[in-house]
Each structure stands twice: as C-alpha cells, then as structure tokens.
Design a protein around this motif. Structure first.
Motif, PDB file in Angstrom:
ATOM      1  N   PHE A 269       0.837  -1.199   0.000  1.00 38.24           N
ATOM      2  CA  PHE A 269       0.000   0.000   0.000  1.00 38.24           C
ATOM      3  C   PHE A 269       0.876   1.256   0.000  1.00 38.24           C
ATOM      4  O   PHE A 269       2.015   1.243   0.457  1.00 38.24           O
ATOM      5  N   GLY A 270       0.327   2.369  -0.532  1.00 40.86           N
ATOM      6  CA  GLY A 270       1.014   3.649  -0.502  1.00 40.86           C
ATOM      7  C   GLY A 270       2.059   3.847  -1.580  1.00 40.86           C
ATOM      8  O   GLY A 270       2.846   4.787  -1.524  1.00 40.86           O
ATOM      9  N   VAL A 271       2.080   2.975  -2.593  1.00 41.29           N
ATOM     10  CA  VAL A 271       3.037   3.089  -3.695  1.00 41.29           C
ATOM     11  C   VAL A 271       2.430   3.974  -4.779  1.00 41.29           C
ATOM     12  O   VAL A 271       1.307   3.730  -5.234  1.00 41.29           O
ATOM     13  N   GLY A 272       3.155   5.003  -5.202  1.00 41.76           N
ATOM     14  CA  GLY A 272       2.651   5.928  -6.213  1.00 41.76           C
ATOM     15  C   GLY A 272       3.434   5.863  -7.500  1.00 41.76           C
ATOM     16  O   GLY A 272       4.581   5.410  -7.528  1.00 41.76           O
ATOM     17  N   SER A 273       2.822   6.323  -8.583  1.00 44.33           N
ATOM     18  CA  SER A 273       3.498   6.389  -9.879  1.00 44.33           C
ATOM     19  C   SER A 273       2.804   7.423 -10.756  1.00 44.33           C
ATOM     20  O   SER A 273       1.583   7.599 -10.678  1.00 44.33           O
ATOM     21  N   HIS A 274       3.614   8.104 -11.591  1.00 49.18           N
ATOM     22  CA  HIS A 274       3.116   9.149 -12.492  1.00 49.18           C
ATOM     23  C   HIS A 274       3.233   8.700 -13.948  1.00 49.18           C
ATOM     24  O   HIS A 274       4.211   8.053 -14.321  1.00 49.18           O
ATOM     25  N   LEU A 275       2.243   9.078 -14.739  1.00 50.17           N
ATOM     26  CA  LEU A 275       2.368   9.051 -16.192  1.00 50.17           C
ATOM     27  C   LEU A 275       2.694  10.480 -16.598  1.00 50.17           C
ATOM     28  O   LEU A 275       1.822  11.350 -16.620  1.00 50.17           O
ATOM     29  N   LEU A 276       3.970  10.744 -16.891  1.00 49.29           N
ATOM     30  CA  LEU A 276       4.418  12.129 -17.000  1.00 49.29           C
ATOM     31  C   LEU A 276       3.747  12.890 -18.136  1.00 49.29           C
ATOM     32  O   LEU A 276       3.341  14.045 -17.972  1.00 49.29           O
ATOM     33  N   HIS A 277       3.618  12.270 -19.314  1.00 47.68           N
ATOM     34  CA  HIS A 277       2.954  13.032 -20.381  1.00 47.68           C
ATOM     35  C   HIS A 277       1.463  13.196 -20.073  1.00 47.68           C
ATOM     36  O   HIS A 277       0.817  14.132 -20.527  1.00 47.68           O
ATOM     37  N   GLY A 278       0.909  12.304 -19.228  1.00 51.81           N
ATOM     38  CA  GLY A 278      -0.453  12.493 -18.759  1.00 51.81           C
ATOM     39  C   GLY A 278      -0.564  13.676 -17.808  1.00 51.81           C
ATOM     40  O   GLY A 278      -1.577  14.392 -17.800  1.00 51.81           O
TER      41      GLY A 278
END
Length: 303
Positions: free
Chosen positions: A235-244
């Motif tokens: 739990f608490g793991v994040g991730s970005h789609l940068l062009h999004g």
C-alpha cells in the motif's frame, strides 16, 4: 477472442470473458442494471431519448465505448470505432440530441452527475467467478481535471471498495481481467460505479510496482498455473504518467465544466511538481530508453 472463442479454444489458451459477459460491461445500460441487481451504487442511467428534463446536473456519454456490429445493427463486420465523448450538460443550454447522436454515432446515455471527493480503480483477475488477484488505487489526478484515466495514483486498500467490486464481479460471474472505476460520493461516502473495462488498464504500472503483477499473473492463469498467483501488494506506492500530467495541466488551461470547479493554474503546477519530487516513480520515463516518454509528450502537444 470472446466472440470466436470456440474457433480458437483448441489452439490458444487465453482467459477472456464470455460474449454475454462482455456485452453486459460494454453496454453501459446493461452494466447499470447488473450493478443495481448486485446492490452496488450506480448513477441513474437512461437512454438519451428517455430524458426530457435537463434541469438536474447531468452527463451525456457513449452507451458503447467500442462501436461494433455485435452491438449496433447498422454496422458491418469490418466497422469499428472507439467513442469516449463525455458532455457536462449546462442546464441553461441543453445539448441538441441530433448533434449528440451524430457525434457519438449511436444513441448515447444520460447519467446523473455524482459530486465526488475521490476516484478509485479496482483491478482484478478472475477465474470463472473466483478472484485470483485484486488491486486498488486512488487516482490523485486524471487525464483532465474533470476526470479520465489516472496519471498519478497510489495503491491502497479499503474493505468497502473491495466489497462492492466483488459483489459486482460475482453478479457477472466474471472471467479474465477487469478494471473497475469508482467515484466516492462527496455526500454519502459510497463508492459509485463508473464503468468496467475488460482489459489491462492505463495505470497498470503502479499495480506492478506495488507487487500486483497482472501480466505475469495472467500468463500463469493462461498456462494452468493460477494456483501460483500471490494475491498481495504494498500500500502507498505511487506512480506518475508524466505526459499524462502534461495533459492534466493543459486541461486546467483549456477546458471548462458547469459541474466541476477549475483548479488554479499555479496551485496545479505546484501540486504536480511537488508530487513528482516526493514520489519520483514514473511509468515510462527512463534515461536509457527515452523514446516512449518523448512520444507521449508529443502526443499531448496542441501542435
């Protein structure tokens, strides 16, 4: 694969829902009925032709995201289109029905607008009604400030969200992959169903990073090794789609909705920048392979 399963069954091992199951989730009217039967909160959903009063906050969206001859009689076997139009209805200027039908190429649906204080996704892999792997994340930002696929998300677990997802998939007797999208009602706190996509999803990298490796689990299921799947994640793991994230910033600059307040540009920029610093995990940005990231940025530019 669902439609022609009998023709492929002797040659290909691929867990997919039956055609009847697929039709119930691709058809948003049928999905709303299935959710109501399962006791799962769902927005009031009607065909466009059944709506005469536009004074309540409403949305117009496609009845079918995928337009194909299996669903629409006027299409042939070679016809296919994807329609993701979403119209936030302004009661002062109701939309023209003929324009909506022409734009979406079929009779769309009208749903009540749900005031929300969060968006969530449940990913699931099922074997004829039995869950093999499930995952939850909260969508911090989407492709637009009004909604859309997640571009910054964090893994989580809420037993109430788990319950409404399992109740719905049990009603569908689900088989294969499912991505279920929910809104949390700002006034009642209920998780309200948005839609189901019977496939892998845009925000899959955060699930894999958290330990819910759906592609690997799908391979195990397809090769008869489903008992080796470990249904667990961090739990608490994040991730970005940068062009999004770039697309989200552009939506704040260029889009408007009568139902959703537009956030400030300065605050949005600060939120995106600070979360990238505090949670520096990115779906496709890699120094040794920049091509996918650069292609994604190019796809979001307005020129």
């Amino acid at each position: 694969m669902s439609r022609y399963d009998d023709a492929f069954a002797n040659f290909v091992s691929l867990p997919v829902p039956s055609m009847r199951q697929l039709e119930r989730v691709h058809d948003r009217l049928a999905l709303a009925d299935a959710a109501a039967t399962a006791g799962v909160p769902v927005p009031e959903t009607r065909p466009l032709s059944a709506v005469s009063d536009w004074t309540e906050p409403l949305l117009v969206k496609s009845r079918f995201n995928v337009l194909a001859d299996a669903y629409l009689e006027d299409l042939g076997p070679e016809d296919v289109d994807v329609v993701k139009d979403l119209v936030h209805v302004d009661a002062a200027e109701p939309p023209e029905r003929t324009v909506l039908r022409r734009t979406m190429r079929h009779e769309p649906i009208v749903q009540e607008f749900i005031p929300k204080d969060g968006e969530f996704v449940v990913g699931a892999l099922y074997d004829h009604g039995t869950p093999l792997l499930t995952f939850q994340h909260e969508q911090i930002r989407g492709t637009s400030y009004t909604g859309g696929g997640g571009v910054y998300r964090k893994s989580m677990y809420d037993p109430e969200l788990d319950a409404v997802a399992r109740d719905l998939l049990a009603e569908l007797d689900w088989h294969g992959l499912a991505c279920i999208e929910y809104m949390r009602h700002a006034r009642t706190g209920e998780y309200v169903l948005t839609e189901i996509n019977p496939r892998l999803w845009q925000s899959l990298p955060v699930a894999v990073r958290a330990g819910a490796d759906f592609p690997y689990a799908y391979w195990l299921q397809a090769t008869g090794r489903g008992d080796e799947i470990v249904d667990d994640y961090e739990f608490g793991v994040g991730s970005h789609l940068l062009h999004g994230e770039l697309g989200y910033l552009l939506s704040v600059l260029t889009e408007a909705s009568p139902h959703v307040e537009r956030p400030s540009v300065a605050r949005t920029f600060m939120d995106v920048a600070s979360s990238c610093i505090s949670d520096p995990h990115f779906d496709y940005a890699a120094a040794d392979d920049p091509g996918p990231f650069l292609a994604g940025v190019r796809s979001k530019l307005p020129f």
